[in-house]
Design an enzyme around this catalytic site. Structure first.
Site, mmCIF file in Angstrom:
data_model
loop_
_atom_site.group_PDB
_atom_site.id
_atom_site.type_symbol
_atom_site.label_atom_id
_atom_site.label_comp_id
_atom_site.label_asym_id
_atom_site.label_seq_id
_atom_site.Cartn_x
_atom_site.Cartn_y
_atom_site.Cartn_z
ATOM 1 N N SER A 93 0.856 -1.191 0.000
ATOM 2 C CA SER A 93 0.000 0.000 0.000
ATOM 3 C C SER A 93 0.883 1.229 0.000
ATOM 4 O O SER A 93 2.040 1.185 0.456
ATOM 5 C CB SER A 93 -0.879 -0.002 1.260
ATOM 6 N N TYR A 136 -1.488 0.431 10.509
ATOM 7 C CA TYR A 136 -1.539 -0.059 9.127
ATOM 8 C C TYR A 136 -0.266 0.326 8.380
ATOM 9 O O TYR A 136 0.293 -0.501 7.632
ATOM 10 C CB TYR A 136 -2.767 0.510 8.428
#
Length: 270
Positions: free
Chosen positions: A157, A170
């Site tokens: 990501s 995250y």
């Protein structure tokens, strides 16, 4: 983006393929987190370009529906469990060789600041995004080496590239997964194992933000006013393209975002 289409024929051997035998069958991929979103789209994209695909996820009912739609093989497994991954890998390899592993399973939980972040959320994110990818990679690495032209694709990501408020857990997990991909690329080049990292930015799927925030209205606000966020199909198209390129071509790191998201912290909303 049009994916180059493999040209192999349709027989499947019963054991992991050598470079000589690999040309006699379609290339075979394992996709984790395949029951929805980017994973399901990746299964569709690879099947459309001629791959045999084993679709792996926890939700067997969704996998079966995807298998009926695409012709993929459905195999329920949990990447956060050592035993589950071992059983899944044994079953896959009993059915033939593997040429690509797509570590797509992942997720985010919570948007709490560091000061009040829940340890359980951090543990869950690390277990699925990092250790899940590690378990699956270790289970298939011998077969990928034996393939002679094996590939590992890590879906990380843009969270791995820049921190943002409320995203520490995250960002940390995806940064660790990125380190795994970068190290693996260095270690496995001598075995002709290609390691690809795809880093999407804002992707609107049916579950990611909902799972993270736990509320449908809050999840919709993530994308409010953003003209054309990426779709799961956009990302899957790039994934398939990277795997369908000639094996000596490695897209080490591919960052893709919608035009409206110039950076993690700059999103145009109209």
């Amino acid at each position: 983006m049009t994916s180059p289409v493999p040209s192999e024929s349709a027989s499947t051997p019963a054991t992991p393929a050598s470079p000589a035998s690999r040309a006699s069958r379609p290339r075979r991929a394992v996709v984790t987190g395949a029951s929805s979103g980017i994973g399901a789209a990746a299964v569709r994209a690879l099947r459309a370009s001629g791959w045999d695909v084993v679709a792996v996820a926890r939700r067997e009912e969704k996998l079966q529906a995807l298998a009926e739609e695409t012709g993929a093989v459905a195999l329920a497994a949990d990447v956060t469990s050592d035993d589950s991954v071992a059983r899944m890998a044994a079953e896959v390899l009993a059915g033939g060789g593997v040429d690509a592993v797509i570590n797509n399973a992942g997720g985010a939980w919570g948007v709490d600041p560091v000061g009040t972040g829940r340890i359980s959320d951090w543990e869950a994110m690390y277990n699925v995004n990092v250790l899940g990818a590690l378990r699956v990679t270790q289970a298939f690495l011998p077969a990928l080496r034996e393939s002679g032209q094996g590939s590992i694709l890590m879906l990380t990501s843009t969270a791995a590239l820049a921190a943002y408020e409320g995203g520490a857990g995250y960002c940390a997990a995806k940064s660790a997964e990125q380190a795994l991909a970068e190290t693996l690329r260095l270690e496995e080049a001598e075995n002709n194992v290609r390691v690809i990292e795809i880093l999407p930015g804002m992707v609107k799927t049916e579950e990611f933000s909902l799972n993270r925030l736990g509320d449908k209205d809050a999840a919709e606000k993530v994308y409010a006013g953003v003209e054309k966020p990426l779709t799961a199909e956009d990302v899957a198209d790039v994934m398939a393209y990277s795997l369908n390129l000639p094996h000596h071509v490695n897209l080490d790191k591919v960052v893709l975002r919608p035009v409206a998201q110039a950076a993690n912290h700059k999103v145009i909303r109209r």
